[in-house]
Design a protein around this motif. Structure first.
Motif, PDB file in Angstrom:
ATOM      1  N   SER A   1      -4.111  -0.724 -12.864  1.00 42.73           N
ATOM      2  CA  SER A   1      -4.446  -1.584 -11.846  1.00 42.73           C
ATOM      3  C   SER A   1      -3.380  -2.256 -11.042  1.00 42.73           C
ATOM      4  CB  SER A   1      -5.662  -2.598 -12.249  1.00 42.73           C
ATOM      5  OG  SER A   1      -5.008  -3.535 -13.131  1.00 42.73           O
TER       6      SER A   1
ATOM      7  N   CYS B   1       2.197   6.438  -7.070  1.00 43.48           N
ATOM      8  CA  CYS B   1       0.872   7.187  -7.836  1.00 43.48           C
ATOM      9  C   CYS B   1       0.967   8.681  -7.393  1.00 43.48           C
ATOM     10  CB  CYS B   1      -0.640   6.929  -6.928  1.00 43.48           C
ATOM     11  SG  CYS B   1      -1.944   7.503  -7.701  1.00 43.48           S
TER      12      CYS B   1
ATOM     13  N   LEU C   1       4.762   0.493 -11.126  1.00 42.31           N
ATOM     14  CA  LEU C   1       4.387  -0.263 -10.152  1.00 42.31           C
ATOM     15  C   LEU C   1       4.820  -1.753 -10.402  1.00 42.31           C
ATOM     16  CD1 LEU C   1       0.380   0.638 -10.170  1.00 42.31           C
ATOM     17  CD2 LEU C   1       2.118   1.065  -8.365  1.00 42.31           C
TER      18      LEU C   1
ATOM     19  N   HIS D   1      -5.602  11.264  -0.097  1.00 40.03           N
ATOM     20  CA  HIS D   1      -6.217  10.104   0.372  1.00 40.03           C
ATOM     21  C   HIS D   1      -6.943  10.384   1.601  1.00 40.03           C
ATOM     22  CE1 HIS D   1      -2.236  11.487   1.851  1.00 40.03           C
ATOM     23  NE2 HIS D   1      -2.455  10.350   3.130  1.00 40.03           N
TER      24      HIS D   1
ATOM     25  N   GLU E   1       0.665  -1.117  -0.145  1.00 43.82           N
ATOM     26  CA  GLU E   1      -0.035   0.005   0.052  1.00 43.82           C
ATOM     27  C   GLU E   1       0.933   1.288   0.093  1.00 43.82           C
ATOM     28  OE1 GLU E   1      -2.244  -3.290   2.092  1.00 43.82           O
ATOM     29  OE2 GLU E   1      -0.241  -2.499   2.066  1.00 43.82           O
TER      30      GLU E   1
ATOM     31  N   LEU F   1      -6.119   2.711 -10.560  1.00 40.65           N
ATOM     32  CA  LEU F   1      -5.568   4.067 -10.398  1.00 40.65           C
ATOM     33  C   LEU F   1      -5.611   4.847 -11.805  1.00 40.65           C
ATOM     34  CD1 LEU F   1      -3.451   1.510  -9.062  1.00 40.65           C
ATOM     35  CD2 LEU F   1      -2.658   3.804  -7.622  1.00 40.65           C
TER      36      LEU F   1
ATOM     37  N   VAL G   1      -7.149  -2.820  -6.976  1.00 42.07           N
ATOM     38  CA  VAL G   1      -7.174  -1.395  -6.894  1.00 42.07           C
ATOM     39  C   VAL G   1      -6.785  -0.717  -8.125  1.00 42.07           C
ATOM     40  CG1 VAL G   1      -6.192   0.561  -5.508  1.00 42.07           C
ATOM     41  CG2 VAL G   1      -6.503  -1.748  -4.417  1.00 42.07           C
TER      42      VAL G   1
ATOM     43  N   VAL H   1       2.406   1.702  -3.493  1.00 44.99           N
ATOM     44  CA  VAL H   1       1.273   2.337  -4.533  1.00 44.99           C
ATOM     45  C   VAL H   1       0.918   3.736  -4.207  1.00 44.99           C
ATOM     46  CG1 VAL H   1      -1.247   2.142  -5.010  1.00 44.99           C
ATOM     47  CG2 VAL H   1       0.191  -0.072  -4.650  1.00 44.99           C
ATOM     48  N   LEU H   2       0.957   4.220  -3.138  1.00 41.41           N
ATOM     49  CA  LEU H   2       0.752   5.380  -2.704  1.00 41.41           C
ATOM     50  C   LEU H   2       1.664   6.600  -3.258  1.00 41.41           C
ATOM     51  CD1 LEU H   2      -1.345   7.480  -1.824  1.00 41.41           C
ATOM     52  CD2 LEU H   2      -0.504   7.243   0.639  1.00 41.41           C
TER      53      LEU H   2
ATOM     54  N   SER I   1      -6.827   9.228  -6.177  1.00 36.32           N
ATOM     55  CA  SER I   1      -6.206   8.560  -5.250  1.00 36.32           C
ATOM     56  C   SER I   1      -6.371   6.895  -5.474  1.00 36.32           C
ATOM     57  CB  SER I   1      -6.526   8.803  -3.795  1.00 36.32           C
ATOM     58  OG  SER I   1      -7.843   8.452  -3.440  1.00 36.32           O
ATOM     59  N   PRO I   2      -5.514   6.119  -5.097  1.00 36.38           N
ATOM     60  CA  PRO I   2      -5.732   4.560  -5.267  1.00 36.38           C
ATOM     61  C   PRO I   2      -7.178   4.102  -4.760  1.00 36.38           C
ATOM     62  CG  PRO I   2      -3.648   4.930  -4.309  1.00 36.38           C
ATOM     63  CD  PRO I   2      -4.531   6.377  -4.276  1.00 36.38           C
ATOM     64  N   GLY I   3      -7.736   3.620  -5.797  1.00 41.34           N
ATOM     65  CA  GLY I   3      -9.335   2.963  -5.660  1.00 41.34           C
ATOM     66  C   GLY I   3     -10.138   4.367  -5.867  1.00 41.34           C
TER      67      GLY I   3
END
Length: 697
Positions: free
Chosen positions: A439, A362, A405, A559, A355, A449, A447, A358-359, A457-459
């Motif tokens: 994704s 992104c 990613l 987020h 997580e 993006l 999730v 990913v954040l 934000s993610p999701g």
């Protein structure tokens, strides 16, 4: 024969196919079959529609016979698509001829006198558009006056690298005018035929679309809408004549001879027609209303030329995904990593959990890239160039995100999307999509993006992406469906604390906390605007209450929940009748009216995402007044838990406390549930607007 090779070589195989010239959607098959009803066809021996000359009698008609309130109507719309062999280029081209006639009844319909035709161009080819026989007819002193469109009334504009538009502005348009136009599109791009829309914003007296396709091409026929089309299919013989020049030396003389021959083939002819088509009007929570228009589209599935093997294209979704993935402008760009590795490695050094990675990635892409506004799943300049220039199209940014990613060791893949403005993807076609997002698999969750939006934000994707289903394409070019409809609700928590005085004035404070897609929408709406400009918009939304002391929190921390607060006041906000005061305690947060006014609805209700709201209202009553009556508490719930609504109110001395909770648990509500939803909303709106009555003591 030479013609065999030229036929086969005319079709592109390594370059990506262009989108449909009209930029309208093809559609993807979905399990929600209750929502869409495919067109059914009536086979018939179709009578030929005869176009008559405009005469004085045509001007006696002052309204549409079957839709009297219409501002204008199409008297006819006729399209004819043929394949013509171009001997100079050595291949087929698609020639589309369109004829139309429109009757203008009201000034508001003058916009239909602008005939706009988009065209596509690649690096070395482009579609050609020509207008011809375009006239405006008016009745002057009992005689038909005919005004021809001149060249200065035709405009050619370039929208971007790939798209342009030709527009004909018809002259001398008045109420009662009849507009007649013709245009021709010559296209070297053979993957798509033009989409044809039998239905429009205004009624259509007659619409016809005819395709004549050589046997070498197999196209899918994808029909949409709720109206029955009449269809006639036939075959006919056709041929292309060739004359090959041959030269031979016979001693001191060069002899020239010609080989004359015809290549014969079968053409498949399909004609679609419909009469007296009512207009399609946009309604609240409808999404893209073009999804429901009676229309037909075609996508190339297969070619088989003489002495050549069969070549397949968009036969199913796996074939679509494979063709896109194998392109250098998609899969080739996705495999590149060298341009970002040195910058990304130190960023990931401290990240342990998926997580966190990913954040970080992104936010890195959003901070370093700016979207140029171009929707596409093909790279234009390439990810490396886009990264260097810090700007790129949707594919360059989101394929770059996916590649980063994967570099971080995550299970990431691109997802092809048809945005809301493009329509719903129901049938296998490369033109079914106009966008790509990313994704990543985290545990059992996928999730999504989209780094083109600085507030995503993610999701949490922008609303344009939330359009039924997407197509995930993995590293091997295999595909699977992905739902683009959010399951989790976007929350809105509102608090109002205010006091009412005996003069009917209200003054207090408001706090609003928004999550997920609600937060994204308000960030887009507010962040970057001057407070004065945004407050003016809020005041209009808040029924002209005067706002001040505006503050917001987490405006760029996407987020986190978006929070805003302000003070408000309004003189005369309370109705005074005699010795009584009347007011609705939810004030500007009460729904003013039911958005669902029609008794029935042929289309699903599209809320975009589920929502959940909570209101807490504290009211200080004026001195010298007592509660005479309060709205009664209520609890509503629809069948199948589509929606719930709870309202409670209590008086405690000189104070009132109101609590309201509501939920809409489905982003998409099927047609058969509309009456239930409409009734639910009416009860909810009525309750929100019930008044507290205070009596002077």
């Amino acid at each position: 024969m030479k013609i065999t090779d030229s036929f086969a070589n005319k079709l592109p195989n390594s370059t990506p196919p262009k989108p449909c010239w009209s930029r309208k959607p093809n559609l993807m098959k979905t399990k929600l079959t209750i929502v869409f009803v495919l067109l059914f066809a009536l086979s018939f021996a179709q009578k030929k529609y005869e176009i008559q000359k405009v005469n004085a009698a045509d001007f006696t008609k002052t309204k549409c016979d079957f839709e009297p309130s219409a501002e204008a109507e199409y008297l006819y719309k006729i399209g004819d698509v043929k394949f013509e062999y171009d001997k100079n280029d050595g291949g087929f081209k698609i020639v589309t001829k369109v004829k139309g006639r429109i009757k203008i009844y009201q000034k508001d319909a003058y916009r239909f006198a602008n005939i706009e035709v988009p065209y596509y161009q690649s690096s070395n080819k482009r579609e050609k558009i020509s207008f011809d026989n375009c006239y405006t007819y008016n009745l002057v002193n009992g005689q038909v006056e005919k005004t021809k469109l001149k060249s200065e009334g035709i405009f050619d504009t370039k929208e971007n690298k790939f798209w342009g538009q030709k527009k004909a502005v018809m002259p001398n348009v008045k109420e009662g005018s009849i507009i007649e136009y013709e245009y021709t599109i010559e296209s070297p791009f053979l993957f798509n035929l033009p989409d044809w829309y039998f239905q429009a914003e205004i009624p259509v007296v007659y619409s016809e679309f005819k395709t004549t396709i050589p046997e070498y091409f197999t196209f899918s026929h994808n029909q949409r809408g709720f109206l029955p089309l009449e269809i006639e299919t036939t075959t006919r013989q056709s041929s292309v004549h060739f004359s090959d020049k041959n030269r031979s030396d016979e001693g001191y003389v060069t002899k020239t001879t010609y080989d004359e021959y015809d290549v014969k083939f079968v053409e498949n002819v399909s004609k679609y027609g419909i009469s007296n088509v009512r207009s399609l009007k946009e309604e609240k929570y409808m999404g893209n209303f073009r999804n429901y228009i009676c229309s037909i589209s075609h996508e190339l599935m297969m070619t088989k030329f003489p002495n050549s093997t069969v070549k397949t294209y968009s036969t199913d979704w796996d074939a679509v995904a494979r063709n896109i993935h194998e392109s250098d402008d998609f899969g080739g760009e996705l495999s590149k990593t060298g341009y970002f590795e040195e910058q990304l490695k130190p960023l990931l050094a401290s990240a342990q959990k998926p997580e966190e990675k990913v954040l970080l990635i992104c936010e890195f892409v959003k901070a370093n890239m700016k979207w140029n506004g171009r929707k596409t799943y093909w790279c234009d300049e390439g990810v490396k160039s886009a990264f260097k220039q810090k700007t790129g199209n949707a594919a360059e940014i989101n394929l770059m995100l996916t590649s980063m990613l994967r570099f971080a060791g995550l299970d990431a893949n691109p997802v092809l999307v048809s945005t809301r403005s493009h329509g719903i993807s129901l049938f296998p076609a490369t033109a079914a999509f106009d966008f790509v997002v990313s994704s990543v698999k985290i545990g059992e969750n996928l999730v999504l993006l989209d780094a083109t939006d600085p507030y995503s934000s993610p999701g949490i994707l922008p609303a344009r992406d939330l359009n039924w289903r997407g197509l995930l394409v993995d590293k091997n070019g295999k595909s699977r469906d992905v739902s683009m409809l959010p399951n989790d609700a976007a929350n809105s928590n509102m608090t109002l604390v205010y006091k009412v005085n005996p003069m009917g004035n209200i003054e207090g404070k408001m706090r609003r906390q928004l999550s997920a897609h609600k937060a994204l929408e308000h960030r887009v709406k507010s962040v970057g605007k001057k407070d004065e400009a945004y407050l003016e918009e809020l005041e209009n939304d808040f029924r002209k209450f005067e706002l001040s002391d505006y503050k917001r929190e987490n405006e760029k921390e996407c987020h986190k929940d978006f929070i805003e607060s302000c003070a408000f006041k309004k003189d005369g906000a309370v109705e005074i009748i005699g010795d009584r005061l009347y007011f609705s305690p939810l004030l500007f947060f009460a729904e003013a009216e039911n958005p669902f006014k029609m008794e029935t609805r042929d289309y699903p209700v599209d809320f975009v995402y589920p929502t959940r709201g909570k209101y807490l209202v504290m009211v200080d009553l004026p001195e010298g007044y007592a509660v005479e009556s309060l709205p009664t508490g209520t609890s509503l719930a629809t069948e199948e838990s589509l929606g719930t609504f709870k309202y409670s109110i209590a008086a405690n001395g000189p104070k009132l406390q109101i609590m309201v909770n509501y939920e809409i648990n489905q982003a998409l509500v099927p047609t058969q549930s509309y009456p239930m939803l409409r009734d639910f909303y009416q009860k909810m709106v009525d309750k929100q607007n019930e008044k507290v009555v205070l009596k002077k003591i």
